[in-house]
Design a protein around this motif. Structure first.
Motif, mmCIF file in Angstrom:
data_model
loop_
_atom_site.group_PDB
_atom_site.id
_atom_site.type_symbol
_atom_site.label_atom_id
_atom_site.label_comp_id
_atom_site.label_asym_id
_atom_site.label_seq_id
_atom_site.Cartn_x
_atom_site.Cartn_y
_atom_site.Cartn_z
ATOM 1 N N ILE A 37 33.117 0.429 -31.928
ATOM 2 C CA ILE A 37 31.756 0.045 -32.293
ATOM 3 C C ILE A 37 30.990 -0.155 -30.981
ATOM 4 C CG2 ILE A 37 30.303 -1.619 -33.522
ATOM 5 C CD1 ILE A 37 32.251 -0.433 -35.482
ATOM 6 N N ALA A 38 29.893 0.568 -30.810
ATOM 7 C CA ALA A 38 29.045 0.408 -29.623
ATOM 8 C C ALA A 38 27.768 -0.314 -30.053
ATOM 9 C CB ALA A 38 28.712 1.763 -29.010
ATOM 10 N N VAL A 39 27.536 -1.487 -29.465
ATOM 11 C CA VAL A 39 26.426 -2.338 -29.890
ATOM 12 C C VAL A 39 25.325 -2.314 -28.842
ATOM 13 C CG1 VAL A 39 25.778 -4.651 -30.641
ATOM 14 C CG2 VAL A 39 28.137 -3.878 -30.944
ATOM 15 N N VAL A 40 24.097 -2.092 -29.292
ATOM 16 C CA VAL A 40 22.932 -2.149 -28.400
ATOM 17 C C VAL A 40 22.330 -3.540 -28.503
ATOM 18 C CG1 VAL A 40 20.672 -1.157 -27.888
ATOM 19 C CG2 VAL A 40 22.491 0.300 -28.795
ATOM 20 N N THR A 41 22.286 -4.249 -27.394
ATOM 21 C CA THR A 41 21.722 -5.603 -27.406
ATOM 22 C C THR A 41 21.063 -5.931 -26.073
ATOM 23 O OG1 THR A 41 22.220 -7.975 -27.523
ATOM 24 C CG2 THR A 41 24.070 -6.526 -26.943
ATOM 25 N N GLY A 42 19.769 -6.211 -26.105
ATOM 26 C CA GLY A 42 19.099 -6.607 -24.877
ATOM 27 C C GLY A 42 19.456 -8.023 -24.475
ATOM 28 N N SER A 43 19.777 -8.847 -25.445
ATOM 29 C CA SER A 43 20.001 -10.275 -25.188
ATOM 30 C C SER A 43 21.471 -10.625 -24.952
ATOM 31 C CB SER A 43 19.511 -11.088 -26.392
ATOM 32 O OG SER A 43 20.354 -10.833 -27.510
ATOM 33 N N ALA A 44 22.381 -9.730 -25.334
ATOM 34 C CA ALA A 44 23.827 -10.029 -25.324
ATOM 35 C C ALA A 44 24.152 -11.253 -26.170
ATOM 36 C CB ALA A 44 24.358 -10.182 -23.900
ATOM 37 N N ASP A 45 23.326 -11.500 -27.175
ATOM 38 C CA ASP A 45 23.532 -12.664 -28.036
ATOM 39 C C ASP A 45 24.496 -12.295 -29.164
ATOM 40 O OD1 ASP A 45 23.395 -15.015 -29.392
ATOM 41 O OD2 ASP A 45 21.299 -14.791 -30.046
ATOM 42 N N LEU A 46 25.743 -12.192 -28.803
ATOM 43 C CA LEU A 46 26.801 -11.873 -29.768
ATOM 44 C C LEU A 46 27.843 -12.982 -29.689
ATOM 45 C CD1 LEU A 46 27.256 -8.059 -28.948
ATOM 46 C CD2 LEU A 46 26.037 -9.045 -30.913
ATOM 47 N N ASP A 47 28.302 -13.431 -30.837
ATOM 48 C CA ASP A 47 29.271 -14.536 -30.880
ATOM 49 C C ASP A 47 30.658 -14.024 -30.469
ATOM 50 O OD1 ASP A 47 31.005 -16.542 -31.482
ATOM 51 O OD2 ASP A 47 30.416 -16.743 -33.595
ATOM 52 N N PRO A 48 31.204 -14.507 -29.362
ATOM 53 C CA PRO A 48 32.517 -14.013 -28.924
ATOM 54 C C PRO A 48 33.628 -14.339 -29.926
ATOM 55 C CG PRO A 48 31.473 -15.355 -27.232
ATOM 56 C CD PRO A 48 30.652 -15.514 -28.465
ATOM 57 N N GLY A 49 33.361 -15.290 -30.826
ATOM 58 C CA GLY A 49 34.372 -15.631 -31.836
ATOM 59 C C GLY A 49 34.213 -14.823 -33.119
ATOM 60 N N ALA A 108 40.712 -2.973 -33.730
ATOM 61 C CA ALA A 108 41.844 -2.333 -33.058
ATOM 62 C C ALA A 108 41.466 -1.824 -31.679
ATOM 63 C CB ALA A 108 42.359 -1.171 -33.911
ATOM 64 N N VAL A 109 40.183 -1.655 -31.452
ATOM 65 C CA VAL A 109 39.716 -1.155 -30.150
ATOM 66 C C VAL A 109 38.578 -2.058 -29.655
ATOM 67 C CG1 VAL A 109 40.350 1.271 -30.504
ATOM 68 C CG2 VAL A 109 38.137 0.458 -31.287
ATOM 69 N N PRO A 110 38.445 -2.202 -28.346
ATOM 70 C CA PRO A 110 37.378 -3.070 -27.834
ATOM 71 C C PRO A 110 36.000 -2.519 -28.188
ATOM 72 C CG PRO A 110 38.914 -2.447 -26.081
ATOM 73 C CD PRO A 110 39.247 -1.597 -27.270
ATOM 74 N N PRO A 111 35.092 -3.374 -28.656
ATOM 75 C CA PRO A 111 33.719 -2.904 -28.839
ATOM 76 C C PRO A 111 33.065 -2.648 -27.483
ATOM 77 C CG PRO A 111 33.861 -5.267 -29.237
ATOM 78 C CD PRO A 111 35.262 -4.793 -28.989
ATOM 79 N N ILE A 112 32.145 -1.696 -27.476
ATOM 80 C CA ILE A 112 31.378 -1.406 -26.263
ATOM 81 C C ILE A 112 30.034 -2.110 -26.428
ATOM 82 C CG2 ILE A 112 30.326 0.429 -24.875
ATOM 83 C CD1 ILE A 112 32.362 2.379 -26.232
ATOM 84 N N VAL A 113 29.688 -2.984 -25.512
ATOM 85 C CA VAL A 113 28.432 -3.734 -25.622
ATOM 86 C C VAL A 113 27.474 -3.205 -24.564
ATOM 87 C CG1 VAL A 113 27.363 -6.007 -25.513
ATOM 88 C CG2 VAL A 113 29.633 -5.742 -26.549
ATOM 89 N N LEU A 114 26.454 -2.505 -25.034
ATOM 90 C CA LEU A 114 25.471 -1.891 -24.141
ATOM 91 C C LEU A 114 24.317 -2.866 -23.984
ATOM 92 C CD1 LEU A 114 25.692 1.435 -26.097
ATOM 93 C CD2 LEU A 114 26.489 1.169 -23.745
ATOM 94 N N THR A 115 24.133 -3.360 -22.768
ATOM 95 C CA THR A 115 23.136 -4.405 -22.574
ATOM 96 C C THR A 115 22.393 -4.212 -21.254
ATOM 97 O OG1 THR A 115 22.800 -6.798 -22.732
ATOM 98 C CG2 THR A 115 24.787 -6.062 -21.564
ATOM 99 N N LEU A 116 21.643 -5.244 -20.891
ATOM 100 C CA LEU A 116 20.763 -5.159 -19.723
ATOM 101 C C LEU A 116 21.146 -6.223 -18.693
ATOM 102 C CD1 LEU A 116 17.361 -4.888 -21.649
ATOM 103 C CD2 LEU A 116 18.516 -3.048 -20.390
ATOM 104 N N ASP A 117 20.736 -5.977 -17.482
ATOM 105 C CA ASP A 117 20.957 -6.953 -16.408
ATOM 106 C C ASP A 117 20.225 -8.261 -16.697
ATOM 107 O OD1 ASP A 117 22.160 -7.477 -13.938
ATOM 108 O OD2 ASP A 117 20.208 -7.247 -12.945
#
Ligand SMILES: NC(=O)c1ccc[n+]([C@@H]2O[C@H](COP(=O)([O-])OP(=O)(O)OC[C@H]3O[C@@H](n4cnc5c(N)ncnc54)[C@H](OP(=O)(O)O)[C@@H]3O)[C@@H](O)[C@H]2O)c1
Length: 253
Positions: free
Chosen positions: A112-124, A132-141
């Motif tokens: 799963i590749a997630v587009v997020t400008g805020s990186a506001d994703l719950d690590p839990g 089964a595979v690491p998600p790819i988190v596409l974000t910004l500096d």
């Protein structure tokens, strides 16, 4: 599920041994949804479910629009994809988890590749704990460093892009050899793909419901986006549900 379009003997996904009005088996359904062969660049397939009056959610989630037909196609499209691309709003609303079944011809499910400008994703959340595979988190500096660190600690692969435009997002997926892209929304992300003319294919399940209410439609984006012509290349039905497949229309020259 039964085929309305294309007819079974046209060679465009139908099989000559298959009756036009017979139920589609799994092999015929997979043939119906085959990606083009020999892709060397991302092919963006988008999959949505909507009510007849255009709602993409009931009480804020798409589950209320589901049906066995929609579920069957949803699962199959994941099996055919190299990667599932989704916006963070959908991940949060739907409590996304990793895909279950391996991509056909591979050992592992698509990431799963997630587009997020805020990186506001719950690590839990299940995105990280049930996959089964690491998600790819596409974000910004500009996303808070602490959030990015917590995502990485939770097992997410954090990729910082200069901008989260469709060309850079799809370019990053292409760099990884992920050409068969399945975008599962949501409306904001689709609106950006439409504005950038980056949608190759739209799979739309129309559920026989009138929902009223204030739910949004499948794409929202800037006013003035140029309408993108589509051609209908597939139509299936099951118990009143229409399972449609559109492709970018080829310009007439
Ligand atoms: N019926 C269906 O098939 C279906 C499918 C999907 C979703 N939905 C529904 O749609 C709703 C969610 O809608 P939504 O529009 O919020 O979903 P979305 O498009 O999945 O998420 C929007 C979020 O994605 C991130 N994002 C997307 N493009 C970005 C960009 N270019 N730059 C930076 N960030 C970007 C942002 O996240 P950050 O805020 O983290 O920066 C933005 O807030 C839910 O109710 C869900 O159930 C329905």
């Amino acid at each position: 599920m039964h085929r309305l379009l294309p007819p079974a003997d046209t060679g465009t996904g139908g099989r000559s041994d298959e009756p036009l009005d017979g139920p589609l088996d799994d092999a015929a359904l997979a043939a119906h949804y085959a990606y083009p062969d020999g892709l060397t660049a991302p092919w963006v397939r988008v999959n949505f479910v909507a009510s007849v009056d255009g709602a993409v959610s009931v009480d804020g989630r798409s589950g209320g629009l589901g049906s066995p037909a929609d579920h069957r196609v949803f699962v199959l499209l994941r099996e055919l994809a190299d990667v599932v691309l989704v916006g963070a709003g959908t991940v949060r609303a739907e409590d996304y988890r990793g895909a279950r079944r391996p991509t056909r011809g591979r050992d592992l499910p698509p990431a799963i590749a997630v587009v997020t400008g805020s990186a506001d994703l719950d690590p839990g959340s299940r995105l990280f704990t049930d996959t089964a595979v690491p998600p790819i988190v596409l974000t910004l500096d500009s996303a808070p460093a602490q959030r990015r660190e917590r995502i990485a600690e939770a097992g997410g692969e954090v990729v910082v892009l200069e901008r989260l435009t469709p060309d850079l997002v799809l370019g990053e997926l292409a760099r990884r050899g992920l050409h068969r892209v399945l975008c599962e929304g949501g409306p904001t992300l689709l609106g950006e793909l439409v504005a950038a003319d980056a949608v190759d294919e739209l799979c739309l399940t129309v559920t026989p419901l009138l929902t009223g209410g204030t739910a949004g439609r499948i794409a929202v984006g800037p006013e003035g986006t140029h309408p993108r012509p589509l051609q209908l290349v597939g139509a299936l039905h099951e118990e009143g549900t229409l399972v449609l497949r559109y492709r970018r229309a080829t310009p007439i020259v």
